[in-house]
Design a protein around this motif. Structure first.
Motif, PDB file in Angstrom:
ATOM      1  N   ALA A 129     -30.548  40.135  48.674  1.00 38.70           N
ATOM      2  CA  ALA A 129     -30.987  41.527  48.825  1.00 38.70           C
ATOM      3  C   ALA A 129     -32.479  41.667  48.540  1.00 38.70           C
ATOM      4  O   ALA A 129     -33.168  42.480  49.155  1.00 38.70           O
ATOM      5  CB  ALA A 129     -30.185  42.420  47.885  1.00 38.70           C
ATOM      6  N   ALA A 130     -32.990  40.853  47.608  1.00 39.03           N
ATOM      7  CA  ALA A 130     -34.391  40.965  47.211  1.00 39.03           C
ATOM      8  C   ALA A 130     -35.344  40.437  48.265  1.00 39.03           C
ATOM      9  O   ALA A 130     -36.411  41.017  48.484  1.00 39.03           O
ATOM     10  CB  ALA A 130     -34.612  40.213  45.895  1.00 39.03           C
ATOM     11  N   VAL A 131     -34.987  39.345  48.935  1.00 41.07           N
ATOM     12  CA  VAL A 131     -35.931  38.698  49.844  1.00 41.07           C
ATOM     13  C   VAL A 131     -35.655  38.957  51.313  1.00 41.07           C
ATOM     14  O   VAL A 131     -36.478  38.619  52.175  1.00 41.07           O
ATOM     15  CB  VAL A 131     -35.992  37.173  49.597  1.00 41.07           C
ATOM     16  CG1 VAL A 131     -36.394  36.877  48.165  1.00 41.07           C
ATOM     17  CG2 VAL A 131     -34.671  36.492  49.956  1.00 41.07           C
ATOM     18  N   GLY A 132     -34.500  39.538  51.632  1.00 37.06           N
ATOM     19  CA  GLY A 132     -34.186  39.795  53.025  1.00 37.06           C
ATOM     20  C   GLY A 132     -33.607  38.568  53.717  1.00 37.06           C
ATOM     21  O   GLY A 132     -33.248  37.579  53.075  1.00 37.06           O
ATOM     22  N   PRO A 133     -33.511  38.600  55.051  1.00 39.25           N
ATOM     23  CA  PRO A 133     -32.896  37.491  55.801  1.00 39.25           C
ATOM     24  C   PRO A 133     -33.698  36.205  55.659  1.00 39.25           C
ATOM     25  O   PRO A 133     -34.887  36.231  55.329  1.00 39.25           O
ATOM     26  CB  PRO A 133     -32.916  37.989  57.256  1.00 39.25           C
ATOM     27  CG  PRO A 133     -33.171  39.451  57.178  1.00 39.25           C
ATOM     28  CD  PRO A 133     -33.950  39.692  55.935  1.00 39.25           C
ATOM     29  N   PRO A 134     -33.068  35.062  55.916  1.00 36.67           N
ATOM     30  CA  PRO A 134     -33.792  33.796  55.829  1.00 36.67           C
ATOM     31  C   PRO A 134     -34.921  33.718  56.846  1.00 36.67           C
ATOM     32  O   PRO A 134     -34.813  34.238  57.955  1.00 36.67           O
ATOM     33  CB  PRO A 134     -32.712  32.733  56.119  1.00 36.67           C
ATOM     34  CG  PRO A 134     -31.526  33.461  56.619  1.00 36.67           C
ATOM     35  CD  PRO A 134     -31.651  34.883  56.238  1.00 36.67           C
ATOM     36  N   ASP A 135     -36.029  33.097  56.422  1.00 27.31           N
ATOM     37  CA  ASP A 135     -37.152  32.873  57.319  1.00 27.31           C
ATOM     38  C   ASP A 135     -37.774  31.530  56.969  1.00 27.31           C
ATOM     39  O   ASP A 135     -37.134  30.695  56.322  1.00 27.31           O
ATOM     40  CB  ASP A 135     -38.169  34.020  57.237  1.00 27.31           C
ATOM     41  CG  ASP A 135     -38.656  34.270  55.812  1.00 27.31           C
ATOM     42  OD1 ASP A 135     -38.601  33.322  54.987  1.00 27.31           O
ATOM     43  OD2 ASP A 135     -39.098  35.393  55.504  1.00 27.31           O
ATOM     44  N   ASP A 136     -39.007  31.316  57.388  1.00 30.25           N
ATOM     45  CA  ASP A 136     -39.615  30.004  57.160  1.00 30.25           C
ATOM     46  C   ASP A 136     -40.357  29.895  55.840  1.00 30.25           C
ATOM     47  O   ASP A 136     -41.025  28.882  55.586  1.00 30.25           O
ATOM     48  CB  ASP A 136     -40.556  29.652  58.318  1.00 30.25           C
ATOM     49  CG  ASP A 136     -41.715  30.639  58.454  1.00 30.25           C
ATOM     50  OD1 ASP A 136     -41.668  31.700  57.794  1.00 30.25           O
ATOM     51  OD2 ASP A 136     -42.657  30.358  59.215  1.00 30.25           O
ATOM     52  N   VAL A 137     -40.272  30.929  54.993  1.00 37.60           N
ATOM     53  CA  VAL A 137     -40.951  30.888  53.695  1.00 37.60           C
ATOM     54  C   VAL A 137     -39.943  30.459  52.618  1.00 37.60           C
ATOM     55  O   VAL A 137     -38.919  31.115  52.434  1.00 37.60           O
ATOM     56  CB  VAL A 137     -41.555  32.251  53.327  1.00 37.60           C
ATOM     57  CG1 VAL A 137     -42.268  32.159  51.978  1.00 37.60           C
ATOM     58  CG2 VAL A 137     -42.512  32.718  54.408  1.00 37.60           C
TER      59      VAL A 137
END
Length: 255
Positions: free
Chosen positions: A90-98
Motif C-alpha cells: 500500500a505504501a509503495v504502490g504497484p511493482p516497478d523497476d525501483v
C-alpha cells in the motif's frame, strides 16, 4: 477432526476466538485484513513520513503480535509477514523497476538475545520474500543499530518516548556499503510490528536520513486504536511512489 486432534494432543486453541485446535483457526485467518491504510499517530511526531498499517492493534491482531514476539509462538510469522507485506504494498504502490529496501526498526540491545529470536527481522525477511513473488524487487536491509541506555517505553507518554529515544539509533557504514553493492538506488521503507506514538519510527527515520537514506514510508502490521482517527488530523503527503528514490552510491556510507 484435525482441530480435535490438536486439542487432544497439544491443548491448543485459537488466539482469536479460543476455539480448540489450531492456534489460528480458518475463520479468524480469513477475517484478517487484506489491505492496509494510513495510520497517523496522534499527535504526529514532526516530520514523520506516512505510516501504513494493516489493521488495529487489538483482538486477533494483537494476540498474533504478542504471541509471536513475546510467547514463542513463531508459527505466526508467516501470517504476520503477509500483513506487513500488505502495508508495504500500500505504501509503495504497484511493482516497478525501483527496488524497495525494507529496513526493520531495531529492538533495544539484548532484546532479541533474551528472546532467542529476532521477531521484527523475521517478519521483514518474510515480507520481502512475499513481495518478490509479486514481481517487486524487494530486499531486507538491517541497516539500523540501537544504542544502549534506552528505558523501557511501556509506561511513557509520547513526549517522554521521543526524549527517551533521541539519538538512540545509528546506521553503521558497513551495512550501507553492502546495500550499495547490491542496489544503486532504492526506495526505503521502515518496518515494525506495531505503531504506537510514532517516536520509535521517527528516530529510525532520523538515523537513516542522517546518512542520506530518507525513507518514503513506515509500514507496520498494526497500529493502536487511538492512533487510527476516523478522519482528518493527518498532514498532507505525496504518495511515496511519486518520490525520487535516493542514490545508494559510496557517498551514502558516511557516519
Amino acid at each position: 477432526m484435525r482441530d480435535a486432534a490438536l486439542d487432544l494432543l497439544l491443548g491448543s486453541s485459537c488466539v482469536g476466538c479460543a476455539r480448540p485446535g489450531r492456534m489460528l483457526c480458518a475463520g479468524c485467518l480469513a477475517a484478517l485484513p487484506a489491505t492496509a491504510s494510513v495510520a497517523w499517530p496522534s499527535p504526529v511526531p514532526a516530520g514523520l513520513v506516512t505510516p501504513w498499517a494493516a489493521g488495529e492493534y487489538a483482538d486477533t491482531l494483537r494476540a498474533l503480535v504478542v504471541g509471536h514476539k513475546d510467547r514463542g509462538q513463531w508459527s505466526f510469522a508467516r501470517v504476520l509477514s503477509g500483513l506487513l507485506a500488505a502495508s508495504v504494498r500500500a505504501a509503495v504502490g504497484p511493482p516497478d523497476d525501483v527496488p524497495v529496501v525494507l529496513v526493520p526498526v531495531p529492538s533495544r540491545p539484548g532484546s532479541s538475545r533474551r528472546r532467542g529470536y529476532d521477531a521484527t527481522g523475521t517478519l521483514v525477511r518474510g515480507a520481502a520474500r512475499l513481495l518478490r513473488r509479486e514481481s517487486y524487487d524487494a530486499l531486507p536491509g538491517a541497516l539500523l543499530v540501537s544504542r544502549g541506555g534506552v528505558r523501557d517505553q511501556k509506561d511513557l507518554t509520547a513526549s517522554e518516548r521521543a526524549a527517551n529515544l533521541a539519538g538512540s539509533m545509528c546506521c553503521p557504514a558497513p551495512g550501507l556499503r553492502r546495500l550499495a553493492g547490491r542496489r544503486t538506488r532504492a526506495r526505503v521503507v521502515l518496518c515494525d510490528d506495531v505503531l504506537t506514538t510514532g517516536a520509535t519510527a521517527r528516530e529510525a527515520q532520523r538515523a537513516l536520513g542522517a546518512v542520506g537514506l530518507d525513507p518514503v514510508a513506515v509500514a507496520v502490521v498494526a497500529a493502536t486504536r487511538r492512533r487510527l482517527p476516523a478522519g482528518g488530523g493527518a498532514p498532507a503527503s505525496a504518495h511515496p511512489s511519486e518520490s525520487a528514490p535516493p542514490s545508494l552510491g559510496p557517498s551514502q556510507g558516511r557516519g
